[in-house]
Design a protein around this motif. Structure first.
Motif: not given
Length: 223
Positions: A136, A139, A149-150, A217
């Motif tokens: 992934a 953001n 983020g992921p 994502f």
């Protein structure tokens, strides 16, 4: 309890049904054998759901170096079931799990996972015991002045309203079918995740309020 365990949950859940005979066995180097199910194997850590005789479960994290082997149950993997040994080839010779590499010949699909949607249908049906790889990027904005983020929020507090209360807020998560107990953590890891049951694969974010979220994502799925 073996000292090699590092707990990620301090509670146990009593299930409506007792544990079945279909389970994996984690064999530690000190000889301890633990029945349960492998949730994820990524980097140097194995995330394992332990079963006990009363039908209770708890999730533990174990250092890969403390594990002699993992014996997968034939009922969950089919005729090709076996175990992962301690010789360093944890991917059965097909992939570099520690580095997040993916076995060759896998199908691939790219999915955009919206932060404001409860779940995103990947269009992929998985089977019990299947290993999938997810990578992934991107953001998402969740709530005012929050952007992650992921991997999700750093030092995220426990929140019982989230799909996975004890894992990072806004992190990438997955679900198989419509069973809320089959929600699993993905985050920014790239190693394989072994499916415990078959069904449709959905992706989402670990948040309890989605209306004020934005962004998405980009997730590449190897299956």
């Amino acid at each position: 309890m073996s000292p090699t365990y590092r707990f990620v949950a301090a509670w146990t859940l009593t299930l409506a049904l007792p544990c079945t005979s279909a389970a994996d066995t984690l064999v530690l180097r000190d000889g301890t054998r633990v029945r349960g199910a492998v949730l994820t194997l990524r980097g140097g850590t194995i995330e394992f759901e332990e079963y006990n005789a009363r039908g209770q479960r708890r999730v533990v994290r174990v250092n890969r170096n403390d594990v002699a082997r993992i014996e997968f149950d034939d009922a969950s993997l089919g005729s090709g079931a076996g175990g992962y040994g301690s010789g360093g080839d944890w991917g059965g010779g097909s992939g570099d799990w520690g580095g997040g590499g993916r076995p060759s010949g896998m199908r691939e699909r790219t999915v955009s996972v919206s932060a404001s949607a409860p779940w995103t249908d990947t269009g992929i049906n998985v089977r019990p015991g299947q290993e999938i790889y997810l990578e992934a990027t991107g953001n998402v904005r969740w709530g005012p002045d929050r952007r992650d983020g992921p991997e999700g929020e750093n030092d995220s507090p426990y929140n019982p309203g989230r799909p996975i209360p004890n894992r990072a807020a806004a992190a990438l998560i997955g679900r198989v079918g419509g069973d809320p107990s089959e929600v699993f953590f993905i985050g920014a890891g790239r190693g394989p995740i072994r499916m415990r049951q078959g069904g449709r694969l959905f992706l989402g974010i670990n948040d309890d309020v989605l209306q004020d979220n934005s962004g998405s994502f980009r997730v590449v799925i190897g299956y």
